[in-house]
Design an enzyme around this catalytic site. Sequence first.
Site, PDB file in Angstrom:
ATOM      1  N   ASP A 155       0.860  -1.172   0.000  1.00  0.00           N
ATOM      2  CA  ASP A 155       0.000   0.000   0.000  1.00  0.00           C
ATOM      3  C   ASP A 155       0.906   1.235   0.000  1.00  0.00           C
ATOM      4  O   ASP A 155       2.092   1.150   0.326  1.00  0.00           O
ATOM      5  CB  ASP A 155      -0.878  -0.024   1.250  1.00  0.00           C
ATOM      6  CG  ASP A 155      -1.970   1.033   1.222  1.00  0.00           C
ATOM      7  OD1 ASP A 155      -2.272   1.539   0.130  1.00  0.00           O
ATOM      8  OD2 ASP A 155      -2.503   1.355   2.289  1.00  0.00           O
ATOM      9  N   ASP A 206      -4.123  -1.848   5.147  1.00  0.00           N
ATOM     10  CA  ASP A 206      -4.637  -1.396   6.443  1.00  0.00           C
ATOM     11  C   ASP A 206      -6.153  -1.300   6.477  1.00  0.00           C
ATOM     12  O   ASP A 206      -6.736  -1.139   7.542  1.00  0.00           O
ATOM     13  CB  ASP A 206      -4.037  -0.033   6.814  1.00  0.00           C
ATOM     14  CG  ASP A 206      -4.310   1.028   5.750  1.00  0.00           C
ATOM     15  OD1 ASP A 206      -4.994   0.726   4.752  1.00  0.00           O
ATOM     16  OD2 ASP A 206      -3.816   2.164   5.910  1.00  0.00           O
ATOM     17  N   ASP A 241      -8.523  -4.171   1.937  1.00  0.00           N
ATOM     18  CA  ASP A 241      -7.294  -4.941   1.749  1.00  0.00           C
ATOM     19  C   ASP A 241      -7.399  -6.359   2.287  1.00  0.00           C
ATOM     20  O   ASP A 241      -6.570  -7.218   1.945  1.00  0.00           O
ATOM     21  CB  ASP A 241      -6.122  -4.240   2.456  1.00  0.00           C
ATOM     22  CG  ASP A 241      -5.841  -2.865   1.883  1.00  0.00           C
ATOM     23  OD1 ASP A 241      -5.792  -2.753   0.644  1.00  0.00           O
ATOM     24  OD2 ASP A 241      -5.672  -1.918   2.665  1.00  0.00           O
TER      25      ASP A 241
END
Length: 917
Positions: free
Chosen positions: A330, A650, A654
């Site tokens: 990410d 997070d 995800d």
Amino acid sequence: MKESNTAWHSLSTNETLSRLHGNLQSGLSSEEAAALQQKIGPNKLTAHVGKPAWLRLLFQFHQPLIYILLGATVITALLKEWVDSGVILGVVIVNGLIGYIQEAKAENALKTLADTMVSAATVLRDGEKLRIESSALVPGDIVYLQAGDKVPADLRILECKDLQIDESSLTGESVAVEKGTRPLAENTMLAERSNMAYASSMVTFGRATGIVTATGNRTEVGRISDLISSAQDLATPLTKKISHFSRILLYAILLLSGITVAVGLMRGQTPFDMFMAAVALAVGAIPEGLPAAVTITLAIGVARMAKRRAIIRKLPAVETLGSTTVICSDKTGTLTENQMTVQVIRSGGVHYEVSGAGYAPLGRIVRIDETEKKTAGAREADLATALAACLRAGVLCNDSRLVKEGDTWQVQGNPTEGALLAAAAKGGLDIEKTRKQFPRLDTIPFESQHQYMATLHDMGADVLPLVYVKGAVEQILMKCAVMLDDQGNTAPLDTSLILQDVEEMASGGLRVLAFARREMPSGTSRIDHGDIADNLCFLGLQGMIDPPRAEAVAAVKVCHLAGIKVKMITGDHPATAWAIAARIGLLGDGEKNGSLKRVLTGRDLQQLNDVELVAAARESTVFARATPEQKIRLVRALQEDGQVVAMTGDGVNDAPALKQADIGVAMGITGTDVSKEAADMVLTDDNFSSIEAAIEEGRGVFDNLTKFIVWTLPTNLGEGLVIMAAIFFGVTLPILPVQILWINMTTAGFLGLMLAFEPKEPGIMLRPPRDPEIPILTSELIIRIFLVGILLLVGAFGLFKWELGQGATLDQARTVAVNVFVIMELFYLFNCRSLKKSVLTLGLFSNIWVFAGAGAMLILQLLYTYLPLMNRLFQSAAIGLDSWIRIVSAGFISYLIVEMEKKIRTMTERSGSMKRE
């Protein structure tokens, strides 16, 4: 409802109301809502039914190595060796329980996700506003939202005022999204549906009225729940290799036992004697200490990683990290600071760079021109300059505050406004003093349809009030008539130059805000949109970005040196993602020179079939605006390509990809509970560099496991060869089954496990990742195992026969054979501290545990040899000093032979490498 697949974002508000039978004046009736809920169910996520607990427990024992150990348990019990049988069974049970507990924790991910849907909601029912449990909502309900609310279901926004929603956990967008009501194209991606509000997201600003379009499993977060449950629980590289190795070992033990029995019977031995010989061979060939060694080595790796801010939730993840070939990361907070920072200012025709990162008011504003770089602070004496006016506009036209919490600075309010305050402080402005000196009289708050904010300020006696305006460049620029030059004087507006500056800043991934002001008549205390419709004075531009972490840049470089590819998968804007990737050093040559598409967006990925996606996932580095489905598809595509994938995240969005990845890495600070439960590892500092550190530790763990296996298997091989040699030559067994168990269990605990504490070898992150298809034992290591196994056969069998020839009793000769195994294993332990280098190059005392284990093992062997109780239990006997000299000499000679083999192999590999070059 039959409308569940409708693209609600593409419909007008009236058409949405009509299709859902909604009513803005009265809402649904209680009877309608009750009937509809009875038909479609409550607004909750359905708990997915997994395997029952008892079946999950049984599956922990469904492994070839466990079958071997259970067989050993039965065999030792038949021999009435109850202590050894209990120890082996204990190892089996402990390993099974650990696996069961880990799997049970993973099942909590779905439950945690369901909990995110539980909240209260303000709804219109029977013409009245009511506060009800969100589980009671049904499609067609009219729901009211305000700042601080959790969105209780998927809604089509009907009316809104300054609405901003944090959808980061769902889409990955790093800043709150501004919402509106106008219809959008049907193919609009999830992250760009500005007229929708989705369940589990948070309202950060403004208020709105919406109509429920989907509840429960039909919501976007419900689809994510389905994705989590569909994600495969993959076997780790280690578990796959151990399973393959165990199957081969099982077949080898059965084959060799059968051959041994057959040969013995043909030589006239009794069936009972042959059964006992087969038992001895099987017990000798089974590496009883391997499961315990794997568990303990992984546990030590867990402790080491925790010190480097990586918490392991599932033990096999430790080793998987060492096998990682691709990291899908990410962007926000992992590769970046997660703090918006002004980096460039264009004001008065002059370019400025701003140093420092985050909200801390530490840094400088430096003027950049053709001939010089100099600091350009906005001191009190400089307040007339364009730079000072631009910075002051960022302070006054601002609703946020910077506060210091401990050693860190945080923003209370909007991250963008926090960046403006930090920039002003770096320029020398005292924020609180400025706000007190020029008090606010009135405000036009930011609204998405206008794209700007304005504030009116009292500038003091004998000075006209000023309106400061900040917002989108195109909105501000069209209202401006003039601009301030570098000295603070009014000058003609150079629109082309400003737009050129904007294009240059935006190409670097910066979010650009424009600033302007206008004098108002004396005594003005109220303003409206008409007051700032034209004749504004342009003050400048401020460009900001969430900057990359310095340590992440270094960690990415280390990963590249280690042969690990790093890819960015983010919900952010493509231009921002590309700019950060370039700054961090993620891009390949093809992406830099333009031969590959710069960024693949969610829309691009939507057009690719599974085969095309594998190629795209392999070649591309940056993926933006990716949906949860696309993230999990990308992970699967990389796995199809033979990669071992680590995935970071997070948000709720995800979680499916985290579970699908070979190792899911969740953020400990910003991560949602859902992402943490779905992950194998949690970073306590949300920092990419901690992933690199964990991979380094993971490689060390696999090295140590390999060293243990290479150390322990020659013992099992040697024991088996000794038994087979005795049968083939028709002589008495040199070692008994109970003595074999003594050797295997004690040496595994006191010698082999000391390798788990071996420090990482130098250059561990300069070698490429292991090929997942390569077995644990390469041909070179297999040759070494056979070499040491034969040395053990020669040493033990040879000295056994020597002792008998010198008149020793059978028990004394067997005691010598047992001690040969132990002492040769002890010397070989030092060989195995490095599989390629000499122990002297590592530092003889770099692992003090080896010496502690060796000392403890020697004491045990002395007790085994001389203590009467041990003599009765294990049929051992006291031996003389000359026997010990021969035993130690055999161990030292074996050590020298293995070191010579390592040296010859290293020279051969170096010579081959030079020829290839």
